[in-house]
Design a protein around this motif. Structure first.
Motif, PDB file in Angstrom:
ATOM      1  N   VAL A 284     -47.243 -19.675   4.738  1.00  0.00           N
ATOM      2  CA  VAL A 284     -46.254 -18.607   4.647  1.00  0.00           C
ATOM      3  C   VAL A 284     -46.386 -17.980   3.263  1.00  0.00           C
ATOM      4  O   VAL A 284     -46.006 -18.584   2.259  1.00  0.00           O
ATOM      5  N   PHE A 285     -46.958 -16.782   3.212  1.00  0.00           N
ATOM      6  CA  PHE A 285     -47.094 -16.049   1.963  1.00  0.00           C
ATOM      7  C   PHE A 285     -46.014 -14.964   1.941  1.00  0.00           C
ATOM      8  O   PHE A 285     -45.952 -14.128   2.841  1.00  0.00           O
ATOM      9  N   GLY A 286     -45.144 -15.011   0.923  1.00  0.00           N
ATOM     10  CA  GLY A 286     -44.038 -14.072   0.948  1.00  0.00           C
ATOM     11  C   GLY A 286     -43.624 -13.562  -0.407  1.00  0.00           C
ATOM     12  O   GLY A 286     -43.988 -14.117  -1.454  1.00  0.00           O
ATOM     13  N   SER A 287     -42.859 -12.499  -0.367  1.00  0.00           N
ATOM     14  CA  SER A 287     -42.276 -11.913  -1.580  1.00  0.00           C
ATOM     15  C   SER A 287     -40.810 -11.590  -1.293  1.00  0.00           C
ATOM     16  O   SER A 287     -40.513 -10.754  -0.427  1.00  0.00           O
ATOM     17  N   GLU A 288     -39.913 -12.262  -2.008  1.00  0.00           N
ATOM     18  CA  GLU A 288     -38.504 -11.951  -1.848  1.00  0.00           C
ATOM     19  C   GLU A 288     -38.181 -10.578  -2.443  1.00  0.00           C
ATOM     20  O   GLU A 288     -37.284  -9.877  -1.974  1.00  0.00           O
ATOM     21  N   THR A 289     -38.940 -10.185  -3.440  1.00  0.00           N
ATOM     22  CA  THR A 289     -38.719  -8.871  -4.045  1.00  0.00           C
ATOM     23  C   THR A 289     -39.040  -7.763  -3.054  1.00  0.00           C
ATOM     24  O   THR A 289     -38.270  -6.810  -2.871  1.00  0.00           O
ATOM     25  N   LYS A 290     -40.187  -7.888  -2.395  1.00  0.00           N
ATOM     26  CA  LYS A 290     -40.602  -6.880  -1.417  1.00  0.00           C
ATOM     27  C   LYS A 290     -39.967  -7.109  -0.055  1.00  0.00           C
ATOM     28  O   LYS A 290     -40.020  -6.229   0.811  1.00  0.00           O
ATOM     29  N   ARG A 291     -39.410  -8.326   0.141  1.00  0.00           N
ATOM     30  CA  ARG A 291     -38.832  -8.704   1.433  1.00  0.00           C
ATOM     31  C   ARG A 291     -39.881  -8.628   2.543  1.00  0.00           C
ATOM     32  O   ARG A 291     -39.659  -8.081   3.625  1.00  0.00           O
ATOM     33  N   GLN A 292     -41.046  -9.209   2.234  1.00  0.00           N
ATOM     34  CA  GLN A 292     -42.167  -9.216   3.170  1.00  0.00           C
ATOM     35  C   GLN A 292     -42.807 -10.595   3.236  1.00  0.00           C
ATOM     36  O   GLN A 292     -42.750 -11.365   2.264  1.00  0.00           O
ATOM     37  N   VAL A 293     -43.421 -10.881   4.378  1.00  0.00           N
ATOM     38  CA  VAL A 293     -44.106 -12.162   4.592  1.00  0.00           C
ATOM     39  C   VAL A 293     -45.401 -11.920   5.359  1.00  0.00           C
ATOM     40  O   VAL A 293     -45.469 -11.018   6.209  1.00  0.00           O
ATOM     41  N   ILE A 294     -46.404 -12.714   5.051  1.00  0.00           N
ATOM     42  CA  ILE A 294     -47.608 -12.762   5.882  1.00  0.00           C
ATOM     43  C   ILE A 294     -47.771 -14.197   6.370  1.00  0.00           C
ATOM     44  O   ILE A 294     -48.074 -15.105   5.589  1.00  0.00           O
ATOM     45  N   LEU A 295     -47.522 -14.412   7.655  1.00  0.00           N
ATOM     46  CA  LEU A 295     -47.757 -15.715   8.269  1.00  0.00           C
ATOM     47  C   LEU A 295     -49.257 -15.847   8.527  1.00  0.00           C
ATOM     48  O   LEU A 295     -49.894 -14.913   9.028  1.00  0.00           O
TER      49      LEU A 295
END
Length: 326
Positions: A284-295
């Protein structure tokens, strides 16, 4: 007494790998048609009905024809084609897909081996749909790259033909641009989606291995979950599994680290990392700042995505140790 198994289509890529995984086992005996009767349809019918289990490594129509020839209700059938993956009466052979799936496979006489891309996609998304973190009608996209072995003999020959002018010099090739890839129906059905996901597959200049990715906008998901919410749901879902592993948060963050002088540099992920195994690893690669995830899922398209899963299902349906030979 050893269980007898007939691999119909044993000369193909998946058939050869299944046979290799079964070699040397004392609890399984692989039987083949007598070379002198290789073209005798009666000999094939006898084998299809005279063994404990049949593994079909055939094109779809040929797989359907083979199943129609089996009138012995005791014969277990594992079909590695796409012919029966969403067909009534067939159990989907992804043991880790849901609680109780192993028991369904153990009881079944008709098991549809999952596709390689769907194995990665379903593993990533079904737990999140079941947890309510992804709604069934959410528009999901899948980006994936596989080794060229996934395209069968023709693509293998094209990529391996030497000299290159007689084959291909492509390093990377998108395909499925008609948006009618045959894996989409099982992706939708077993991920629990209301609509077909948008699937963008490709092949690279490597023989086997695979990376499957599903990007998500967290702000658009119901409940506005965090990166940690998705990661925790996957960890809980696969707790205790042998062949499906969820990378730790620390490992995911390490892969996301930037390198000085190269903004947004991502350390290489190796699609071949799990080749020769029946394992699959989820990230799970994510950014809370961008509010995005790449599963992201990494697996061997010929292992957990084909022959490894077939042997796992064979073990389950024959009452043998699940991990034997894989």
């Amino acid at each position: 007494m050893a269980k007898t198994v007939f691999i119909d289509g044993e000369a193909g890529t998946t058939g050869l790998q299944i046979r290799q995984r079964l070699e040397g086992r004392v609890d399984v005996e692989v039987v083949s048609i007598d070379p002198a009767r290789r073209k005798d349809p009666d000999a094939r019918r006898e084998l299809l009905n005279g063994v404990d289990a049949v593994v079909l490594c055939l094109p779809d129509d040929a797989a359907r024809d083979a199943v129609a020839m089996i009138d012995n209700a005791q014969v277990k059938v594992i079909d590695a084609s796409t012919a029966h993956r969403v067909a009534p009466g067939w159990v989907y052979g992804f043991a880790e897909m849901a609680p109780g799936q192993r028991d369904e496979i153990r009881k079944a006489t008709r098991i549809a081996n999952p596709g390689c891309y769907p194995t990665g996609f379903i593993a990533l998304t079904r737990p999140l749909v079941e947890a309510g973190l992804i709604s069934p009608d959410f528009p999901i996209t899948i980006n994936a790259v596989s080794g060229y072995s996934g395209g069968g003999r023709g693509l293998i020959e094209e990529f391996e033909q030497q000299p290159i002018p007689d084959g291909t010099a492509d390093a990377y090739r998108p395909y499925g641009l008609s948006l009618a890839h045959k894996h989409v129906s099982e992706m939708q059905a077993y991920a629990g989606l209301s609509h077909p996901p948008l699937f963008a597959p490709s092949v690279g200049r490597f023989a086997q291995g695979m990376i499957v990715q599903a990007p998500l906008q967290l702000w658009a998901l119901p409940g506005k979950p965090s990166v940690a919410d998705l990661h925790s749901a996957l960890i809980a879902y696969y707790a205790g599994e042998t062949f499906v592993e969820v990378a730790s948060g620390a490992e995911c963050l390490e892969l996301q680290k930037t390198r000085a002088g190269a903004a947004n540099y991502i350390k290489p992920m190796d699609p071949e990392a799990l080749n020769g195994t029946n394992r699959m690893k989820l990230y799970v690669f994510g950014s809370e700042t961008k509010r995005q995830v790449i599963l992201t899922a990494v697996l061997d398209n010929l292992g957990k995505g084909a022959s490894g899963a077939a042997v796992q299902n064979l073990n389950l349906t024959l009452g043998l140790p699940e991990g034997e030979g894989i």
